[in-house]
Write a protein that holds these residues in place. Structure first.
Motif, PDB file in Angstrom:
ATOM      1  N   ASN A  74       0.685  -1.291  -0.504  1.00  0.00           N
ATOM      2  CA  ASN A  74      -0.257   0.038  -0.278  1.00  0.00           C
ATOM      3  C   ASN A  74       0.417   0.796  -0.076  1.00  0.00           C
ATOM      4  OD1 ASN A  74      -2.794  -1.651   0.322  1.00  0.00           O
ATOM      5  ND2 ASN A  74      -2.299  -1.763   2.484  1.00  0.00           N
ATOM      6  N   VAL A  75       1.770   1.231   0.355  1.00  0.00           N
ATOM      7  CA  VAL A  75       3.168   2.329   0.696  1.00  0.00           C
ATOM      8  C   VAL A  75       3.937   3.051  -0.492  1.00  0.00           C
ATOM      9  CG1 VAL A  75       4.907   3.156   2.074  1.00  0.00           C
ATOM     10  CG2 VAL A  75       3.358   2.397   3.088  1.00  0.00           C
ATOM     11  N   LEU A  76       3.994   1.698  -1.613  1.00  0.00           N
ATOM     12  CA  LEU A  76       4.394   1.480  -2.424  1.00  0.00           C
ATOM     13  C   LEU A  76       3.949   2.162  -3.565  1.00  0.00           C
ATOM     14  CD1 LEU A  76       6.972  -1.665  -2.515  1.00  0.00           C
ATOM     15  CD2 LEU A  76       7.418   0.412  -2.005  1.00  0.00           C
ATOM     16  N   TYR A  77       2.487   1.412  -3.317  1.00  0.00           N
ATOM     17  CA  TYR A  77       1.566   1.560  -5.162  1.00  0.00           C
ATOM     18  C   TYR A  77       0.172   2.478  -4.853  1.00  0.00           C
ATOM     19  CZ  TYR A  77       4.507  -1.629  -6.790  1.00  0.00           C
ATOM     20  OH  TYR A  77       5.729  -2.532  -6.522  1.00  0.00           O
ATOM     21  N   LYS A  78       0.015   2.835  -3.395  1.00  0.00           N
ATOM     22  CA  LYS A  78      -1.690   3.441  -3.388  1.00  0.00           C
ATOM     23  C   LYS A  78      -1.440   4.658  -4.322  1.00  0.00           C
ATOM     24  CE  LYS A  78      -4.425   5.182   0.340  1.00  0.00           C
ATOM     25  NZ  LYS A  78      -3.880   5.530   1.408  1.00  0.00           N
ATOM     26  N   ASN A  79      -2.722   5.133  -4.756  1.00  0.00           N
ATOM     27  CA  ASN A  79      -2.764   6.412  -5.597  1.00  0.00           C
ATOM     28  C   ASN A  79      -1.669   6.146  -6.656  1.00  0.00           C
ATOM     29  OD1 ASN A  79      -4.569   6.895  -4.435  1.00  0.00           O
ATOM     30  ND2 ASN A  79      -3.034   7.888  -2.637  1.00  0.00           N
ATOM     31  N   LYS A  80      -0.896   5.211  -6.992  1.00  0.00           N
ATOM     32  CA  LYS A  80       0.099   5.955  -7.904  1.00  0.00           C
ATOM     33  C   LYS A  80      -0.733   4.477  -9.066  1.00  0.00           C
ATOM     34  CE  LYS A  80       4.018   6.563  -4.974  1.00  0.00           C
ATOM     35  NZ  LYS A  80       5.536   6.248  -4.931  1.00  0.00           N
ATOM     36  N   ARG A  81      -0.646   3.005  -9.067  1.00  0.00           N
ATOM     37  CA  ARG A  81      -0.702   2.268  -9.842  1.00  0.00           C
ATOM     38  C   ARG A  81      -1.435   1.101  -8.893  1.00  0.00           C
ATOM     39  NH1 ARG A  81       5.049   0.259 -12.349  1.00  0.00           N
ATOM     40  NH2 ARG A  81       5.532  -1.728 -10.268  1.00  0.00           N
ATOM     41  N   PRO A  82      -1.729  -0.405 -10.145  1.00  0.00           N
ATOM     42  CA  PRO A  82      -2.116  -1.316  -9.384  1.00  0.00           C
ATOM     43  C   PRO A  82      -0.688  -2.065  -9.563  1.00  0.00           C
ATOM     44  CG  PRO A  82      -2.663  -1.429 -12.186  1.00  0.00           C
ATOM     45  CD  PRO A  82      -2.065  -0.034 -11.610  1.00  0.00           C
ATOM     46  N   ILE A  83      -0.843  -3.081  -8.203  1.00  0.00           N
ATOM     47  CA  ILE A  83       0.111  -4.584  -8.516  1.00  0.00           C
ATOM     48  C   ILE A  83       0.778  -5.125  -9.313  1.00  0.00           C
ATOM     49  CG2 ILE A  83       0.945  -6.428  -6.772  1.00  0.00           C
ATOM     50  CD1 ILE A  83      -0.652  -5.062  -4.625  1.00  0.00           C
ATOM     51  N   ASN A  84      -0.637  -5.443 -10.265  1.00  0.00           N
ATOM     52  CA  ASN A  84      -0.415  -6.913 -11.531  1.00  0.00           C
ATOM     53  C   ASN A  84      -2.444  -5.620 -12.405  1.00  0.00           C
ATOM     54  OD1 ASN A  84       0.860  -8.822 -10.223  1.00  0.00           O
ATOM     55  ND2 ASN A  84      -0.533  -9.139  -8.604  1.00  0.00           N
ATOM     56  N   SER A  85      -0.980  -6.312 -13.257  1.00  0.00           N
ATOM     57  CA  SER A  85      -2.005  -5.530 -14.406  1.00  0.00           C
ATOM     58  C   SER A  85      -2.034  -6.403 -16.209  1.00  0.00           C
ATOM     59  CB  SER A  85      -2.053  -4.065 -15.252  1.00  0.00           C
ATOM     60  OG  SER A  85      -2.453  -3.284 -15.829  1.00  0.00           O
ATOM     61  N   TYR A  86      -2.940  -6.279 -16.480  1.00  0.00           N
ATOM     62  CA  TYR A  86      -2.804  -6.855 -18.117  1.00  0.00           C
ATOM     63  C   TYR A  86      -2.377  -6.233 -18.605  1.00  0.00           C
ATOM     64  CZ  TYR A  86      -4.200 -12.214 -16.758  1.00  0.00           C
ATOM     65  OH  TYR A  86      -4.235 -12.836 -15.638  1.00  0.00           O
ATOM     66  N   GLU A  87      -2.930  -4.729 -18.787  1.00  0.00           N
ATOM     67  CA  GLU A  87      -2.341  -3.786 -19.457  1.00  0.00           C
ATOM     68  C   GLU A  87      -0.583  -3.135 -18.989  1.00  0.00           C
ATOM     69  OE1 GLU A  87      -3.746  -2.557 -22.014  1.00  0.00           O
ATOM     70  OE2 GLU A  87      -5.304  -3.880 -22.083  1.00  0.00           O
ATOM     71  N   PRO A  88       0.111  -1.984 -19.959  1.00  0.00           N
ATOM     72  CA  PRO A  88       1.071  -1.556 -19.640  1.00  0.00           C
ATOM     73  C   PRO A  88       0.847  -0.782 -18.325  1.00  0.00           C
ATOM     74  CG  PRO A  88       1.040  -1.725 -21.504  1.00  0.00           C
ATOM     75  CD  PRO A  88      -0.424  -1.829 -20.981  1.00  0.00           C
ATOM     76  N   PHE A  89       2.245  -0.563 -17.467  1.00  0.00           N
ATOM     77  CA  PHE A  89       2.152   0.608 -16.327  1.00  0.00           C
ATOM     78  C   PHE A  89       2.160   1.900 -16.867  1.00  0.00           C
ATOM     79  CE2 PHE A  89       3.372  -2.960 -13.066  1.00  0.00           C
ATOM     80  CZ  PHE A  89       2.167  -2.835 -13.369  1.00  0.00           C
ATOM     81  N   GLY A 131       9.207  -3.949  -6.871  1.00  0.00           N
ATOM     82  CA  GLY A 131       9.622  -4.179  -7.719  1.00  0.00           C
ATOM     83  C   GLY A 131       9.329  -4.052  -9.702  1.00  0.00           C
ATOM     84  N   ASP A 132      10.056  -3.172  -9.911  1.00  0.00           N
ATOM     85  CA  ASP A 132       9.734  -3.300 -11.617  1.00  0.00           C
ATOM     86  C   ASP A 132      10.446  -3.002 -12.532  1.00  0.00           C
ATOM     87  OD1 ASP A 132       7.442  -2.129 -12.737  1.00  0.00           O
ATOM     88  OD2 ASP A 132       9.574  -0.523 -13.475  1.00  0.00           O
ATOM     89  N   LYS A 133      10.812  -3.609 -13.240  1.00  0.00           N
ATOM     90  CA  LYS A 133      11.842  -3.431 -14.278  1.00  0.00           C
ATOM     91  C   LYS A 133      12.497  -2.343 -14.634  1.00  0.00           C
ATOM     92  CE  LYS A 133       8.562  -3.724 -18.417  1.00  0.00           C
ATOM     93  NZ  LYS A 133       8.866  -2.078 -18.847  1.00  0.00           N
ATOM     94  N   ARG A 134      11.409  -1.124 -14.559  1.00  0.00           N
ATOM     95  CA  ARG A 134      12.596   0.382 -14.927  1.00  0.00           C
ATOM     96  C   ARG A 134      12.265   1.166 -13.284  1.00  0.00           C
ATOM     97  NH1 ARG A 134       8.212   3.671 -18.709  1.00  0.00           N
ATOM     98  NH2 ARG A 134      10.180   5.185 -18.304  1.00  0.00           N
ATOM     99  N   LEU A 135      11.705   0.781 -11.989  1.00  0.00           N
ATOM    100  CA  LEU A 135      11.612   1.312 -11.296  1.00  0.00           C
ATOM    101  C   LEU A 135      12.821   0.651  -9.939  1.00  0.00           C
ATOM    102  CD1 LEU A 135       8.278   2.018 -10.415  1.00  0.00           C
ATOM    103  CD2 LEU A 135       9.746   3.886 -11.581  1.00  0.00           C
ATOM    104  N   GLY A 136      12.491  -0.718 -10.441  1.00  0.00           N
ATOM    105  CA  GLY A 136      14.296  -1.454  -9.866  1.00  0.00           C
ATOM    106  C   GLY A 136      13.152  -2.121  -8.722  1.00  0.00           C
ATOM    107  N   ASP A 137      14.617  -2.081  -7.719  1.00  0.00           N
ATOM    108  CA  ASP A 137      13.966  -3.405  -6.162  1.00  0.00           C
ATOM    109  C   ASP A 137      14.075  -2.025  -5.286  1.00  0.00           C
ATOM    110  OD1 ASP A 137      13.722  -4.895  -3.826  1.00  0.00           O
ATOM    111  OD2 ASP A 137      15.692  -5.697  -3.801  1.00  0.00           O
ATOM    112  N   PRO A 138      12.602  -1.749  -4.333  1.00  0.00           N
ATOM    113  CA  PRO A 138      12.910  -0.944  -3.106  1.00  0.00           C
ATOM    114  C   PRO A 138      13.578  -2.164  -2.105  1.00  0.00           C
ATOM    115  CG  PRO A 138      10.457  -2.371  -3.586  1.00  0.00           C
ATOM    116  CD  PRO A 138      11.455  -2.617  -4.421  1.00  0.00           C
ATOM    117  N   LEU A 139      13.918  -2.696  -1.825  1.00  0.00           N
ATOM    118  CA  LEU A 139      14.657  -3.488  -0.931  1.00  0.00           C
ATOM    119  C   LEU A 139      16.055  -3.334  -1.340  1.00  0.00           C
ATOM    120  CD1 LEU A 139      12.288  -6.427   0.419  1.00  0.00           C
ATOM    121  CD2 LEU A 139      12.460  -4.217   0.574  1.00  0.00           C
ATOM    122  N   ALA A 140      16.380  -2.567  -2.021  1.00  0.00           N
ATOM    123  CA  ALA A 140      17.796  -2.521  -2.043  1.00  0.00           C
ATOM    124  C   ALA A 140      18.406  -0.628  -1.567  1.00  0.00           C
ATOM    125  CB  ALA A 140      18.096  -2.142  -4.102  1.00  0.00           C
TER     126      ALA A 140
END
Length: 348
Positions: free
Chosen positions: A38-53, A109-118
């Motif tokens: 929720n902290v990572l994605y709230k009001n930003k985008r869904p966690i999983n999507s069949y459409e590109p982010f 995590g995301d291919k463009r945003l990287g790893d939030p744990l890093a």
């Protein structure tokens, strides 16, 4: 009832409630992981999507590298999109292909945003440096919890590789000369795929047949991955258990996820590294030792904490930390050694 007895009763009730909550959370780790999501994605985008982010694009970056984004590689699962970064806009040049899988504990995590744990989740600088050294760089997304669990991301990994094989010419990729590179959760996937390539029994156990011949995978890069499930602490049990669907690290599912247990003769040449503060050096060391025992050429790069403290995902610090730079240089040398990459042959 006297005052002292009342206080003891209140304390006892609070303790019982606390224990009950702790037990419930232990067996429902998504409660904690969900809060993080929720902290990572709230009001930003869904966690999983069949459409590109993000809208697909094809652009020449300021450094003259060509970036092509949001290429769909499958339809069965969400987040089945990948990006390709080329050293230049000339995609006819025959270069080795690096296929990268991001970290994020299988919940982020995301291919463009990287790893939030890093340590620094903007990994684009690392990607650009790989491309600048004569590699085409493919960056893959995959589905995340709570909707998808092991082994779905591994299945998607196989689907992405199959897609790239089927479209290698039109994408300007050399799929005869491939490196698999993963960080954290992505490194778990790479380690598992390495065991799939070498071990037919593991293929049967997981019901996954690699879509690419083992000899086309020239090297694996495993950056800071947890494998030794039986040694996981509570924090890692919560995160991994959420992905595996069980907190029992001795369960058949947990054992199947441990690529270390399925390393055999024929495992591809492998480079490993780990942070020394919140990384997984014991796992990487054991993995490297077992690879050596089965005759696989491998290199384990590790910097002791008394030399320099390096957190999880420290390769992201490649431009400002001398040890991250040294490790990255070793990775480049390792990849070039096994791919013979020089980036100057033409695609026929």
């Amino acid at each position: 009832m006297d005052f002292f007895s009342i206080v003891l009763l209140i304390v006892a009730c609070i303790s019982v409630i606390g224990i009950a909550v702790a037990v419930y959370v232990y067996y429902h780790p998504q409660l904690i992981v969900g809060r993080i999501q929720n902290v990572l994605y709230k009001n930003k985008r869904p966690i999983n999507s069949y459409e590109p982010f993000d809208p697909p694009m094809r652009m020449i970056k300021e450094n003259k590298q060509l970036l092509v984004t949001e290429i769909g590689y499958g339809t069965e699962y969400p987040n089945s999109f990948l990006d390709i970064l080329y050293p230049s806009e000339d995609t006819s040049v025959r270069r080795p292909t690096v296929i990268y899988f991001h970290g994020g504990g299988f919940f982020g995590g995301d291919k463009r945003l990287g790893d939030p744990l890093a340590v620094d989740d903007d990994a684009n600088r690392l990607f650009e440096e790989v491309a600048a050294n004569g590699f085409n760089f493919v960056n893959v997304n995959y589905a995340l919890v709570p909707d998808y669990h092991f082994p779905v991301p591994l299945i998607q990994m196989n689907q992405a590789i199959e897609f790239l094989l089927q479209h290698d010419f039109e994408l300007g990729l050399d799929m005869q000369n491939v490196v698999l590179f993963g960080q954290s959760a992505g490194a778990v996937l790479v380690g598992q795929y390495g065991s799939l390539l070498a071990n037919e029994e593991y293929q049967k156990i997981l019901g996954i047949t690699p879509s690419i011949k083992a000899e086309r995978i020239k090297a694996l890069i495993i950056d800071d991955a947890p494998f030794m499930t039986e040694k996981f602490g509570l924090k890692l049990k919560l995160m991994t258990g959420n992905y595996l669907g069980t907190m029992n690290m001795q369960s058949p599912t947990a054992k199947k996820s441990n690529a270390y247990e399925f390393i055999t003769i024929g495992y591809r040449p492998t480079f490993l590294t780990a942070g020394n503060t919140d990384g997984f050096p014991d796992d990487m060391s054991a993995f490297a030792q077992k690879l050596t025992e089965v005759g696989t050429e491998c290199e384990y790069f590790f910097v002791p904490k008394n030399v320099c403290e390096l957190p999880h995902g420290y390769l992201n610090l490649v431009k400002e930390n001398e040890h991250a730079r040294l490790c990255f240089d070793h990775i480049l040398s390792f990849m070039k050694k096994y791919t013979g990459g020089n980036g100057n042959e033409q695609v026929s």
